[in-house]
Every structure is written in structure tokens, then in C-alpha cells.
Design a protein around this motif. Structure first.
Motif, mmCIF file in Angstrom:
data_model
loop_
_atom_site.group_PDB
_atom_site.id
_atom_site.type_symbol
_atom_site.label_atom_id
_atom_site.label_comp_id
_atom_site.label_asym_id
_atom_site.label_seq_id
_atom_site.Cartn_x
_atom_site.Cartn_y
_atom_site.Cartn_z
ATOM 1 N N LEU A 1 0.828 -1.210 0.000
ATOM 2 C CA LEU A 1 0.000 0.000 0.000
ATOM 3 C C LEU A 1 0.859 1.255 0.000
ATOM 4 O O LEU A 1 0.515 2.258 -0.620
ATOM 5 C CB LEU A 1 -0.933 -0.001 1.208
ATOM 6 N N ASN B 1 0.338 3.732 -3.063
ATOM 7 C CA ASN B 1 -0.210 5.061 -2.789
ATOM 8 C C ASN B 1 0.802 6.183 -2.937
ATOM 9 O O ASN B 1 0.450 7.351 -2.825
ATOM 10 C CB ASN B 1 -0.796 5.103 -1.376
ATOM 11 N N SER C 1 -7.684 4.252 -8.556
ATOM 12 C CA SER C 1 -6.484 4.083 -7.730
ATOM 13 C C SER C 1 -6.831 3.613 -6.322
ATOM 14 O O SER C 1 -5.991 3.057 -5.627
ATOM 15 C CB SER C 1 -5.696 5.397 -7.668
ATOM 16 N N MET C 2 -8.082 3.840 -5.887
ATOM 17 C CA MET C 2 -8.463 3.460 -4.527
ATOM 18 C C MET C 2 -8.987 2.028 -4.426
ATOM 19 O O MET C 2 -9.054 1.472 -3.333
ATOM 20 C CB MET C 2 -9.563 4.408 -4.017
ATOM 21 N N PRO D 1 -6.391 -0.607 -2.839
ATOM 22 C CA PRO D 1 -6.205 -0.405 -1.401
ATOM 23 C C PRO D 1 -7.460 -0.728 -0.582
ATOM 24 O O PRO D 1 -7.352 -1.338 0.480
ATOM 25 C CB PRO D 1 -5.869 1.088 -1.299
ATOM 26 N N LEU D 2 -8.626 -0.358 -1.094
ATOM 27 C CA LEU D 2 -9.837 -0.621 -0.315
ATOM 28 C C LEU D 2 -10.145 -2.114 -0.246
ATOM 29 O O LEU D 2 -10.565 -2.614 0.802
ATOM 30 C CB LEU D 2 -11.031 0.151 -0.901
ATOM 31 N N PHE E 1 -7.845 -3.490 2.193
ATOM 32 C CA PHE E 1 -8.265 -3.061 3.520
ATOM 33 C C PHE E 1 -9.390 -3.937 4.058
ATOM 34 O O PHE E 1 -9.341 -4.427 5.181
ATOM 35 C CB PHE E 1 -8.699 -1.596 3.457
ATOM 36 N N PHE E 2 -10.415 -4.150 3.240
ATOM 37 C CA PHE E 2 -11.558 -4.913 3.744
ATOM 38 C C PHE E 2 -11.263 -6.405 3.830
ATOM 39 O O PHE E 2 -11.793 -7.103 4.680
ATOM 40 C CB PHE E 2 -12.795 -4.657 2.883
ATOM 41 N N GLN F 1 -8.244 -6.913 7.015
ATOM 42 C CA GLN F 1 -8.273 -5.866 8.034
ATOM 43 C C GLN F 1 -7.219 -6.040 9.122
ATOM 44 O O GLN F 1 -6.537 -5.095 9.492
ATOM 45 C CB GLN F 1 -9.636 -5.846 8.697
ATOM 46 N N PHE G 1 -3.737 -5.598 7.876
ATOM 47 C CA PHE G 1 -3.627 -4.210 7.440
ATOM 48 C C PHE G 1 -3.410 -3.299 8.633
ATOM 49 O O PHE G 1 -2.496 -2.476 8.660
ATOM 50 C CB PHE G 1 -4.900 -3.805 6.697
#
Lengths: 453, 309
Positions: B239, B243, B284-285, B288-289, B292-293, B296, B299
Motif C-alpha cells: 500500500l 499510494n 487508484s483506490m 487499497p480498499l 483493507f476490507f 483488516q 492491514f
């Protein structure tokens, strides 16, 4: 107690090093094997991290193109030149404000979410911005802060709150119908009747220039003011109806009233009376207005309130700090919540049994117990904030960039963004490094202490 | 709900005050229950408001990314909530047909994947050496690595751009990857060394008795055992690089730039380019999302541990 707090936030960065005693090799390693395992890392660290530090220190002592030795001249420039001084000052503001704000919010969220069943969902929502790039966050907030209330949600909220609390109904584009009206422009955006008015004879003040369906609220049909009496009366209305028709300068059926318009009676340049039109467009001035001219002051036609200039020079730094808080509050919250989970509940209960209220328990028991975690969060955020770059670079529009400038951005602008001054850029890099040296020292000391145990 | 309300606590009080207690308790209990009920309501409303406040900015960009540029120019994204007919995926379609954008998305992958794998591999090797090998000055070397943990990337931008220029990799993907590897290593070594050191000695000795050399020990015993730590590190590093904008802004050129840099170039005309920026930011998100989910726990532990960077 403090131990359990530290344990639950283990891995909270280098500041809390898990204590692990050094191990003896089980294989009796030959040196060349160890070298083989370490070499790639040491070569890369040496050339990509250590060498640049030395180079930067050396380079910061030379001028823009590296040809002349200037000693500490770049550092002097950094703290005397107006442009860079703004960057220094803003970075100081960032470091002073943002970490404290984020930590306080994180603490509040961590304590409060413990009391609701859907605390995990809440944490997920607040923590989510940590996953996305600063660039994406920057784009998100650039849209939030758009100046036009029809685009940026921040100003949409601000203007609708403002309009709810100030009832001055204004008609920015309204103007008298020049052919049929006695009203003439009289400077400052106001309009004044050329003739004088008499009590008992209603005055007609027809306005045009707005579409009837664009009138705010739910306008009533205009009504003629009552005749007779010793007051000066009249009607302000929109002399135009959808679909056309009707007589110019007369109140026709379905023509809408303009309420809230201020009407002033002026005699010899002095305001002798004033009134505001009612919902049906009528107004009524006392007898003193007899024989005066009527004026519709410019405030009736002023431009509407457009909200706050978030990204203007004055507010740009606070606005960007706001977006940073949005990104990082989840980080502080989760770390502090982990610390909170390690707090001995019996201590809180004991305080409650002793009669402390929730605020006292929070202030006198919870916060002191969390002090180690809070300081870790605060220091981590400070290190992070010193280097803030992407958010400022993306959110600050070109005209406000100078006012929003921070050290990391100034470094980039000096050396890569057309500044062409690697000497100054290197000096800024060295300053950023110096700022984190205390943390570096704390890390090493902690490690050595554990070695000696 | 609090212990003060439960009658069971009564007897523990001094006997002398018990008479007074019984006369006061019912009223106090009721009052405090009402008060805490009201406070609970206020608390819930407050937290819901905060959650909405946190969601609205992202949601606004999401809605905008599905609107026509003409609609965006004329009215706020919230108007689309009552007029869902406005919503269209046209911006995404034209973006994904744009070679410059898809190329930069690919560059993001070509930068992120090697930078993550190399950091894990090289960091694990060094971490293992620091944890389980004997050599002179081991602790000093490790301390030096720990010292590098907080070195800001900014300090290396100028030196490495001249070094990479000399090596001829300035503007190349290799340069961007190398930079991320260099600055990812201190944290990787630190994290993995501490994890490796907690592996039970008996496990390693047993493998050693079976005749495993250092390399086999490392690959077949240590690495599999360290899977959770490797996952946390991998997610964090992935990430971080995915990012990143600053490093790529300096070290990539138009052919090697990742998505963040490509989007950044559109920001100057923010209003006019919103139809590129809004969907671009969401593309772009996405990764990462999802990470993330899906991960978790790893992360959170990765971000927590690495935030000092």
C-alpha cells in the motif's frame, strides 16, 4: 499495568520495541553465510539511504548549481527568505496543531465507541481513509472545498445554514422594468422613484429580471395595496408571469409578490422612513413618507452569500489540516482503542464506586493510564506531519500555494518544481532529518536497554 | 447499567448509612437510568453524525465520478441522489480506453509488485541473519538499521536523482523500485528480525539435526512460520508503494509514471478535469480498499507498526 498497555500496542512503531533477548545461532554460522544473507540489504541501505544523508549534508553547503561553496548560506536563506520562511512557519503550525487535534479526536472516538454495539463498524468507517493515497484524499477534499456552493459540499452546507438563519430575502438579478417603471438606478445598486409619493395613493414598484419559477420559497400572488388612509402604501412584485401576457406595470392575476424587499422613503437625501414588503408584496410607510421619493436600496439586489473561501490564502492551511485530520483520526483511534483494551476495568469501576462521574473517570483515570499510548501516537504523528507533502501539493490551488507552503513542498519546488536550487533543497532535507534525530536516538536507546537486560 | 445501580452492591456499604441508602436509592437509580439513557441517545446520534461526516467526502467523489461533466459543472453531486438518471459510467469508460491512463495503471503494478517482493525477501534474509546468526558486531549493525527507521524520504530525493542520473536509470521504473526498496528495508528488517527471534529454538535445532543448512532452514522452516508477519509487512509495503506520489513524481518520466503521478498532472485544472480525476482517484483506490476490507487485521497491524515511516 503500564506493561499491558505497552503490550497491546506492541508494534506501534519503533517507539515500543518488543523485548527479545539476543539469540545464539543454532547452526554455528560461518561468516561468509552471514555476509551472504546480509549483503543485499546492507548494499541497498548503504547506497540508497546512508549515502544520500552524507551527500545531502555536503550538498547543502554549496550553492544552487553546486559550483560554489556557501557554507551555511542555504540555511540562512531558509530562515530569512520570505517564501521559505512561510514554509517553516506553516510546518511549525502543522506540527503544533495537527497531531494534537488528531490524537484528541482519536481518544474521544476510542472511548465513545466502547459504549455502542456497532463500535467496530464505526471504527471501520473512520479508519478507511488510512487505506487510500494522499493523492486520492487530496482530490476528495479539493471537491469538498470547491468555492461554488453548487459544487463543493462544504460551502453548500455553510450557505444553506447561513440562509436559514438570515431571513433577508434578496433578489440579486432583479431590476425595474425601464419602460413602465418610475424607478431609476441611483447608484450603489439601488433604485429610486423619480417622482414623489402621496399618502393614500398606492405606489406600484414593478421589478423584472428573475424567472417566476426561480423565486425562493413559495411566493404568493401579488396584491394591490389598499387605497386611502394617511400612510404611504404600495406593492413590490414581479411584473412578469410564466406564459407571458398581462399588462406591463399593472398587477395582473398570477403575478408573484416579492417579499422581504426593503423600501426606504428619502427626502433631501435623508431616509425618513423604511419598511419591508410583506408576503403579498405590499408595504406600508408611516405618514412622514408623504411627499418623499421611494428607494429600493442596493442590499435588496446584493449578490447572494457564497460561503467561505476555504482554499483562499487565509484559510488554506487550516482547510488542508482538516483533510489530514480526516485521514489520520482513525489511526489514532485504533491505537488508543488497543491501549484502552489493556486498561484494567477494575480501576475504572473503583473510581465510579467512589462516586466519580464519567467525566472525572475519563479525566483522572482513563487518560493518565493511556498516557504512554497517547505519547506514542503524538510523536508518530509529529514525525509524519513534518513530512506532509501530497495533501498540500494537491489541495492548495496555484494562487494559494505560497500561503500553504510547507518544508517538504518547498524542498520539492526548490529542486524539482522549477526552482533549480539543489543547495537549498538539500538544506531543507537536512533540516527534516535533524527534526527526527531525537526520535532516532530514543529508538536506539530503547534497543540498547533491552540488550543489557 | 453502572455498578452503582445494582442493589447487590448495597450490603458492601458501611452499615450505618444503609437506612439512608434505601430511601435514596430508588430515586437515584431511576434518575441515573434516565440520565444515562438520554446520554446514550446523544452518544449514538453524535457517533452517527461523525460517521456520516467521515463518509460524505468520499461518497461525494464517488457520486461525482458517475456523473456527466456537464452536470458536475452545473449542480452539486447531491442533486444526483434525487435524480439518479444523471448517473452514468461514461467517465470510467473513456478513462479505461485512454492508453495513458491504463499505461500508468500498469506502471503502478510494475512498480509495486517488485518493490514489495524484494523488500520482503531481502528484509527477511537480513532479519534472519540478525536473529539467528553469530557474527561480530551483530548488535551494532542492527542498531544502525533501527536508526534508519525514521529517516525521511525527502533527504534522499536530491542525492538519488543525481546518482540515478549517473547510472542512467533516472526516469526508469527500476529507479522508482530501488528507492522504495531502500526505504522499505529498515522497517522490514526490524519487524521480521523481532518476529524471527521469537521462533522457538527447539524448532530450528530439530531442523538442524535433520541436516538442514542455513538456506534450507530459512526457506522451509523460518519463512513459513513467519507467514503472518510477512503478510503484515507485505500489505503495508504494497500500500505504501501503491499510494506513493512523491517518489514517483521525482523519479519517473512520462513513460514510467504510475497512476498517482498521471492524475496529479490533471489537478491544476481541477474543475475542467474532474471527469478524469474523480473516476481516476477511484480506480487508484479500488485495490487499497479491497486489501483493507479483505485483510483488516494484517492491514491494521501493518499500518500501526509502520506508521513511523
Amino acid at each position: 499495568m503500564a506493561n499491558s498497555v505497552a503490550k497491546s500496542t506492541e508494534g506501534a512503531g519503533a517507539l515500543l520495541t518488543p523485548s527479545v533477548p539476543p539469540r545464539k545461532s543454532v547452526t554455528g554460522t560461518r561468516l561468509w553465510v552471514a555476509v551472504l544473507f546480509l549483503l543485499p540489504a546492507l548494499v541497498l541501505l548503504g547506497s540508497l539511504v546512508v549515502y544520500p544523508i552524507g551527500y545531502s549534508v555536503w550538498r547543502s553547503l554549496y550553492d544552487a548549481d553546486g559550483s560554489g561553496f556557501v557554507g551555511l548560506g542555504n540555511y540562512v536563506d531558509l530562515f530569512t527568505d520570505d517564501a521559505t520562511l512561510t514554509a517553516v512557519r506553516n510546518t511549525a503550525v502543522w506540527v503544533a496543531v495537527a497531531p494534537a487535534l488528531v490524537t484528541a479526536l482519536g481518544l474521544i472516538f476510542a472511548v465513545l465507541t466502547e459504549r455502542v454495539r456497532w463500535g467496530t463498524a464505526f471504527k471501520l468507517i473512520v479508519f478507511m481513509p488510512m487505506a487510500i493515497s494522499m493523492l486520492a484524499a487530496g482530490i476528495i477534499f479539493r471537491l469538498v472545498y470547491e468555492a461554488d456552493p453548487d459544487r463543493g459540499v462544504a460551502n453548500a452546507v455553510v450557505t444553506s445554514v447561513h440562509d436559514t438563519f438570515s431571513d433577508a430575502a434578496v433578489y440579486p438579478k432583479a431590476r425595474p422594468n425601464a419602460q413602465v417603471s418610475d424607478l431609476k438606478a441611483s447608484g450603489g445598486g439601488s433604485f429610486t422613484t423619480s417622482g414623489t409619493v402621496q399618502a393614500g395613493t398606492p405606489v406600484l414598484l414593478p421589478l423584472v429580471g428573475i424567472a417566476p419559477n426561480k423565486l425562493p420559497g413559495d411566493p404568493q400572488d401579488a396584491k394591490a395595496a389598499p387605497t386611502g388612509g394617511d400612510r404611504v402604501t404600495g406593492t413590490v412584485w414581479l411584473d412578469f408571469r410564466l406564459g407571458g401576457g398581462g399588462e406591463k406595470g399593472a398587477i395582473d392575476a398570477r403575478e408573484k409578490a416579492l417579499k422581504g424587499v426593503k423600501v426606504e422613503a428619502v427626502e433631501d437625501g435623508k431616509v425618513v422612513a423604511s419598511a419591508t414588503s410583506a408576503a403579498d408584496g405590499t408595504f406600508s410607510l408611516p405618514a412622514e413618507a408623504d411627499g418623499a421619493q421611494l428607494r429600493l436600496p442596493g442590499s435588496n439586489f446584493a449578490a447572494p452569500y457564497n460561503g467561505i473561501d476555504w482554499l483562499g490564502p487565509a484559510l488554506v492551511t487550516p482547510a488542508i489540516i482538516g483533510s489530514y485530520v480526516w485521514m489520520w483520526a482513525g489511526f489514532a483511534m485504533v491505537l488508543i482503542a488497543a491501549g484502552l483494551a489493556g486498561v484494567d476495568r477494575n480501576l475504572l469501576e473503583a473510581a465510579r464506586v467512589d462516586g466519580a462521574n464519567e467525566w472525572q473517570v475519563f479525566r483522572r483515570v482513563t487518560v493518565p493510564l493511556l498516557a504512554p499510548v497517547l505519547s506514542v501516537v503524538l510523536v508518530t504523528l509529529m514525525i509524519n506531519v513534518m513530512k506532509v507533502f501530497d495533501l498540500v501539493y494537491i489541495i492548495a490551488p496555484q494562487p494559494s500555494q505560497d500561503e500553504a507552503n510547507v518544508l517538504a513542498l518547498q524542498l520539492f519546488l526548490s529542486s524539482f518544481g522549477g526552482g533549480g536550487n539543489n543547495g537549498l533543497g538539500s538544506a531543507i532535507g537536512v533540516i527534516l532529518l535533524l527534526l527526527v534525530l531525537p526520535v532516532m536516538w530514543v529508538n536506539i536507546r530503547r534497543l540498547r536497554k533491552e540488550r543489557q537486560r | 447499567m453502572t455498578a452503582l445501580d445494582t442493589p447487590a452492591r448495597g450490603p458492601s456499604r458501611p452499615a450505618g448509612s444503609s437506612a439512608q441508602d434505601t430511601s435514596v436509592r430508588p430515586r437515584r437509580s431511576l434518575a441515573s437510568r434516565v440520565a444515562s439513557g438520554a446520554a446514550g441517545g446523544v452518544l449514538r446520534v453524535f457517533l452517527v453524525l461523525v460517521a456520516v461526516f467521515w463518509l460524505v467526502p468520499t461518497f461525494g467523489l464517488l457520486v461525482s465520478s458517475f456523473r456527466d461533466p456537464k452536470d458536475i459543472a452545473e449542480s452539486g453531486w447531491w442533486t444526483a441522489l434525487t435524480a439518479p438518471a444523471q448517473l452514468t459510467a461514461a467517465s470510467y469508460e473513456s478513462l479505461l480506453e485512454n492508453d495513458a491512463v491504463t499505461g500508468s495503471l500498469l506502471n503502478t503494478v510494475w512498480i509495486t509488485v517488485p518493490a514489495t517482493l524484494l523488500v520482503i525477501l531481502i528484509g527477511a534474509m537480513a532479519g534472519y541473519a540478525f536473529a539467528w546468526m553469530d557474527f561480530k558486531g551483530r548488535d551494532w549493525w542492527f542498531m544502525a538499521v533501527v536508526a534508519l527507521l525514521v529517516v525521511p524520504v525527502q533527504v534522499a530525493l536530491i542525492p538519488l536523482s543525481s546518482l540515478f542520473g549517473t547510472l542512467g536509470i533516472f526516469g526508469d521504473i527500476i529507479g522508482v523500485v530501488l528507492f522504495h526498496v531502500g526505504f522499505g528495508l529498515p522497517f522490514a528488517i526490524f519487524l521480521l528480525r523481532n518476529f524471527f527471534a521469537e521462533i522457538p529454538r527447539e524448532l530450528l535445532e530439530a531442523a538442524r539435526l535433520d541436516g538442514a543448512g542455513e538456506a534450507r532452514l530459512f526457506l522451509t522452516v523460518v519463512m513459513p512460520l513467519a507467514a503472518p508477519a510477512l503478510a503484515s509487512l507485505g500489505i503495508f509495503q504494497f500500500l505504501w508503494v501503491w499510494n506513493d506520489m512523491l517518489v514517483a513524481l521525482v523519479f519517473s518520466d512520462s513513460g514510467s509514471q504510475p497512476l498517482t503521478v498521471a492524475l496529479q498532472q490533471q489537478v491544476r485544472q481541477f474543475g475542467a478535469n474532474i471527469d478524469v480525476l474523480a473516476p481516476g482517484a477511484f480506480i487508484s483506490m479500488v485495490i487499497p480498499l479491497v486489501v483493507f476490507f479483505a485483510f483488516q487485521r494484517q492491514f491494521v497491524s501493518g499500518v500501526m507498526a509502520g506508521a513511523v515511516k
